[in-house]
Every structure is written in structure tokens, then in C-alpha cells.
Design a protein around this motif. Structure first.
Motif, PDB file in Angstrom:
ATOM      1  N   GLY A 255     -16.190  19.029 -55.300  1.00 59.62           N
ATOM      2  CA  GLY A 255     -17.379  18.211 -55.132  1.00 59.62           C
ATOM      3  C   GLY A 255     -17.890  17.705 -56.478  1.00 59.62           C
ATOM      4  N   SER A 256     -17.011  17.733 -57.467  1.00 56.51           N
ATOM      5  CA  SER A 256     -17.438  17.348 -58.811  1.00 56.51           C
ATOM      6  C   SER A 256     -17.780  15.864 -58.874  1.00 56.51           C
ATOM      7  CB  SER A 256     -16.338  17.656 -59.808  1.00 56.51           C
ATOM      8  OG  SER A 256     -15.339  16.676 -59.695  1.00 56.51           O
ATOM      9  N   ASN A 257     -18.546  15.492 -59.871  1.00 52.89           N
ATOM     10  CA  ASN A 257     -18.916  14.096 -60.037  1.00 52.89           C
ATOM     11  C   ASN A 257     -17.695  13.222 -60.276  1.00 52.89           C
ATOM     12  OD1 ASN A 257     -21.605  14.433 -59.651  1.00 52.89           O
ATOM     13  ND2 ASN A 257     -22.027  14.860 -61.810  1.00 52.89           N
TER      14      ASN A 257
ATOM     15  N   GLN B 124     -13.727   8.173 -55.820  1.00 51.08           N
ATOM     16  CA  GLN B 124     -13.850   7.625 -54.471  1.00 51.08           C
ATOM     17  C   GLN B 124     -14.629   6.310 -54.468  1.00 51.08           C
ATOM     18  OE1 GLN B 124     -13.386   9.130 -51.104  1.00 51.08           O
ATOM     19  NE2 GLN B 124     -11.904  10.528 -51.985  1.00 51.08           N
ATOM     20  N   ALA B 125     -15.582   6.198 -55.405  1.00 51.58           N
ATOM     21  CA  ALA B 125     -16.443   5.025 -55.409  1.00 51.58           C
ATOM     22  C   ALA B 125     -15.854   3.876 -56.219  1.00 51.58           C
ATOM     23  CB  ALA B 125     -17.815   5.399 -55.963  1.00 51.58           C
ATOM     24  N   ARG B 126     -14.728   4.124 -56.891  1.00 44.44           N
ATOM     25  CA  ARG B 126     -14.174   3.066 -57.726  1.00 44.44           C
ATOM     26  C   ARG B 126     -13.789   1.859 -56.871  1.00 44.44           C
ATOM     27  NH1 ARG B 126      -9.998   5.465 -61.350  1.00 44.44           N
ATOM     28  NH2 ARG B 126     -11.752   6.699 -62.014  1.00 44.44           N
ATOM     29  N   ARG B 127     -14.216   0.704 -57.327  1.00 45.71           N
ATOM     30  CA  ARG B 127     -14.074  -0.498 -56.521  1.00 45.71           C
ATOM     31  C   ARG B 127     -12.938  -1.359 -57.041  1.00 45.71           C
ATOM     32  NH1 ARG B 127     -16.954  -3.003 -52.832  1.00 45.71           N
ATOM     33  NH2 ARG B 127     -18.418  -1.277 -52.744  1.00 45.71           N
TER      34      ARG B 127
ATOM     35  N   ALA C 119     -10.880   2.853 -48.414  1.00 50.24           N
ATOM     36  CA  ALA C 119      -9.471   2.722 -48.053  1.00 50.24           C
ATOM     37  C   ALA C 119      -8.949   4.025 -47.443  1.00 50.24           C
ATOM     38  CB  ALA C 119      -8.645   2.348 -49.291  1.00 50.24           C
ATOM     39  N   VAL C 120      -9.332   5.163 -48.035  1.00 49.15           N
ATOM     40  CA  VAL C 120      -8.895   6.463 -47.510  1.00 49.15           C
ATOM     41  C   VAL C 120      -9.421   6.637 -46.080  1.00 49.15           C
ATOM     42  CG1 VAL C 120      -9.167   8.961 -47.744  1.00 49.15           C
ATOM     43  CG2 VAL C 120      -8.660   7.574 -49.766  1.00 49.15           C
TER      44      VAL C 120
ATOM     45  N   ARG D 235      -1.374   5.069 -56.797  1.00 44.52           N
ATOM     46  CA  ARG D 235      -1.295   6.502 -57.067  1.00 44.52           C
ATOM     47  C   ARG D 235      -2.616   7.193 -56.696  1.00 44.52           C
ATOM     48  NH1 ARG D 235       2.824   8.270 -58.847  1.00 44.52           N
ATOM     49  NH2 ARG D 235       1.964  10.223 -59.600  1.00 44.52           N
ATOM     50  N   GLU D 236      -3.707   6.527 -57.032  1.00 45.63           N
ATOM     51  CA  GLU D 236      -5.024   7.071 -56.698  1.00 45.63           C
ATOM     52  C   GLU D 236      -5.174   7.208 -55.179  1.00 45.63           C
ATOM     53  OE1 GLU D 236      -7.926   4.773 -58.987  1.00 45.63           O
ATOM     54  OE2 GLU D 236      -9.513   5.716 -57.794  1.00 45.63           O
TER      55      GLU D 236
END
Ligand code: TXA
Ligand code: MG
Length: 319
Positions: A3-5, A11-14, A23-24, A134-135
């Protein structure tokens, strides 16, 4: 997971209009996502979800006898799907992550939907290098089936804009990672019993493969279509295409190379890797131009030029 920042940041990278988190979520619901790879944009779905895979075939208008490549985060996870003998392991260790797809025997307990492999007892596996792909693989924890994100038979997309143009109203959520660096689909190599065959030439050249294997490939049986990317007509623009054209007619959009300038030049310095990265974009532009036909300057048939000429020949073959 954590739950780290950092994790929330990922996850928030646009990328364009979509985030990795969105997308996930879409993939976990059985939806499709268009995603950049270093070769071309892929139309991705959870490979273990038969309904999601069926949606790929529908969206592309792809014949269902044409199997899909499954993308994995690394060799260890790929081993859970297919059997990597000595030679396949050597290829993967030398060239993954990267533009190489390995066709290997499918594991008996392989969880991938049967439609992905079109009923074959082999599976095509690739570990892609593009950071956005990859992400997505890492954040989703999924094995992603992903053909090129274009209508079946058309030109492969190397930008998000190409995906939209090719799929139109059927275009899914798109992660926009900019233009694909390599620009031409992965080399496909089938490995069995210590031998290998090149099913589709690509960015990884035969010379590189020979160096790793310590021997030349065996010849793929020309009469037997193993990779439908081997179909005579494929990757085709809408307009007639003429090859080896030193000069163009008035009604032709001329794609140049080296000293042959053309309307647009793939590489003024005759760099084949640069030409590969721009080939599909040039074909898209030629299709969108006011000219009725397309002509392409001669491209040397060595290194990645072999793959360029392979795609051009298929693009020039009428359906
Ligand atoms: O660079 C690439 O490979 C891109 C990116 C998105 O990864 N993907 C791509 O996928 O080009 P696609 O579907 O356009 O081409 C996949 C090729 C097809 O020619 C298919 O026939 C072949 O892989 N293929 C898939 N599974 C196979 C198998 N088990 N045996 C032989 N060929 C297979
Ligand atoms: Mg394709």
C-alpha cells in the motif's frame, strides 16, 4: 500488494487518456486495452479469459485459426506456460526482454485459453521491453494475449493515433506511450528438439540467432503456414504498392530510402533500424495522402532489412 505511495503512484501514472490502474481494471473485467510495445501497439486481453480472447478476434476481424502471442513479464513466469529446453532458454536469456517471440511446446497445465493457441500444442511467448507494457504486466500480474492493434490484414500501428484510425469505433482504452521505437513486429522463432526455425523475420536478425545457437536455423517448410503472418498478403495498405521504385509516377506517393529522397524518406543516412521504426508510419501516411498509389525505394536485404522487405512484399501482394 503493497500500500506504499510508490505503488499508488504507479497505478495513477497516465499515458494519454488512460492510467495503468484503469487499464489493469479493464483487463481484470475481461476488457481490452491497446498498449505500446517496443515493436508495435498490441491489443491486449487476459489470455486465460476465453471471452476476453474472443473479443480480440472480433475487434480485429481476425480469422480464429490465427493464434496469438502471449506476453509475460519474464522467463520464469513464461516457463509456467511453455517448455523451455536448452536452446529456447539460451535465446530468452540473451534476448528478453526484447522483440523476440519463441514458439515452444505448451505445458499440459497451461491456463491460457484454447483460442489463444488456436488448438495448437505450441504456444508463442514474448517478454516485451517497452516500459509501459512492462508496467502493465507487472501491475496486473496477468499473461496478456496481444496481437498487433490493427484490423486483421492491415498495417500494424506504431502510434496511438494509428490504433484509433485502424480500429475506429471498436478502439478500446489506449495507453499512449508515444511512437514505438523498433517499429516492426517481433522475430518469431519456433524451437523444438534443439533446432530452430524462423517463422517471421523481425528486429532480431538471423545472424544474432546463429551466434546464440551456434548453428544456422533449419528451413521453415514453405508449404505449411505456421504463422499466418506468413500469409502472402498481410500488413497491407489500402492502396496498390510498387516496390524497388527508384523514381515515382505522378500519381504515386514515394517512400524514399537513403539517397532516393521520395515524398518522405525512411532514413536519409541509409540506417535500416531507423527505416524499420518509420516504415508503418510512412505506409499509414501514404494511405492517407492524396495520391492513388504508393511506391517504395529499394531497401537493402540484410540485417533488419530482411524483415522490412518481408513486410513490404506482403504489403504489395493483392488480397
Ligand atoms: O511484435 C509483436 O510480435 C507484436 C506485439 C504486439 O507483441 N505482436 C504481433 O502479433 O505481431 P500478431 O498477432 O500480429 O502476430 C502473431 C504471429 C502470427 O503470425 C501468428 O500466426 C503467430 O504469431 N503465432 C502465434 N502463436 C503461434 C504458434 N503457436 N505457432 C506458430 N505461430 C504462432
Ligand atoms: Mg499483426
Amino acid at each position: 500488494m503493497s500500500g506504499s505511495n510508490d505503488h499508488i503512484g504507479e497505478q495513477a501514472r497516465r499515458y494519454g487518456t488512460a492510467t495503468i490502474g484503469e487499464a489493469v481494471a479493464r483487463l481484470r473485467e475481461g476488457g481490452l486495452v491497446a498498449v505500446p510495445t517496443e515493436t508495435v501497439y498490441g491489443l491486449a486481453a487476459d489470455s486465460t479469459n476465453a471471452a476476453a480472447v474472443a473479443e480480440i478476434y472480433r475487434t480485429k476481424g481476425r480469422p480464429d485459426f490465427n493464434p496469438l502471442i502471449v506476453h509475460a513479464a519474464d522467463l520464469d513466469s513464461a516457463r509456467t506456460l511453455g517448455q523451455f529446453g536448452d536452446l529456447a532458454t539460451r535465446f530468452a536469456e540473451a534476448l528478453w526482454p526484447g522483440p523476440l517471440t519463441l514458439v515452444v511446446p505448451r505445458n499440459e497445465n497451461c491456463p491460457v485459453a484454447a483460442a489463444v493457441t488456436a488448438g495448437l500444442d505450441t504456444i508463442a511467448l514474448r517478454c516485451p521491453a517497452h516500459p509501459v507494457m512492462r508496467e502493465l504486466l507487472m501491475e496486473s500480474g496477468l499473461f496478456l494475449a496481444a496481437p498487433s492493434a490493427n484490423r486483421s490484414g492491415g498495417i500494424s500501428p506504431t502510434t496511438a493515433d494509428h490504433v484509433e484510425r485502424s480500429l475506429g469505433d471498436s478502439a478500446p482504452l489506449i495507453l499512449d506511450g508515444g511512437a514505438c521505437e523498433t517499429g516492426i513486429e517481433s522475430t518469431i522463432v519456433a524451437v523444438d528438439n534443439g533446432n530452430y526455425r524462423i517463422l517471421r523475420p523481425g528486429p532480431v536478425t538471423q545472424a544474432e540467432l546463429e551466434q546464440i545457437a551456434g548453428k544456422p536455423p533449419t528451413i521453415a517448410d514453405a508449404g505449411k503456414i505456421e504463422a499466418p503472418g506468413q500469409l502472402a498478403s498481410h500488413y497491407a495498405p489500402e492502396k496498390p504498392l510498387r516496390l524497388n521504385a527508384a523514381a515515382a509516377e505522378d500519381d504515386e506517393y514515394h517512400i524514399g530510402f537513403g539517397p532516393i529522397a521520395g515524398n518522405r524518406n525512411l532514413s536519409p543516412h541509409s540506417d535500416l533500424a531507423e527505416a524499420a521504426s518509420l516504415l508503418f508510419a510512412a505506409l499509414h501516411d501514404a494511405d492517407a495522402s492524396g495520391k492513388a498509389r504508393i511506391a517504395v525505394a529499394p531497401i537493402p536485404d540484410n540485417g533488419i532489412g530482411v524483415a522490412l522487405n518481408d513486410r513490404l512484399r506482403r504489403a504489395a501482394t493483392p488480397v
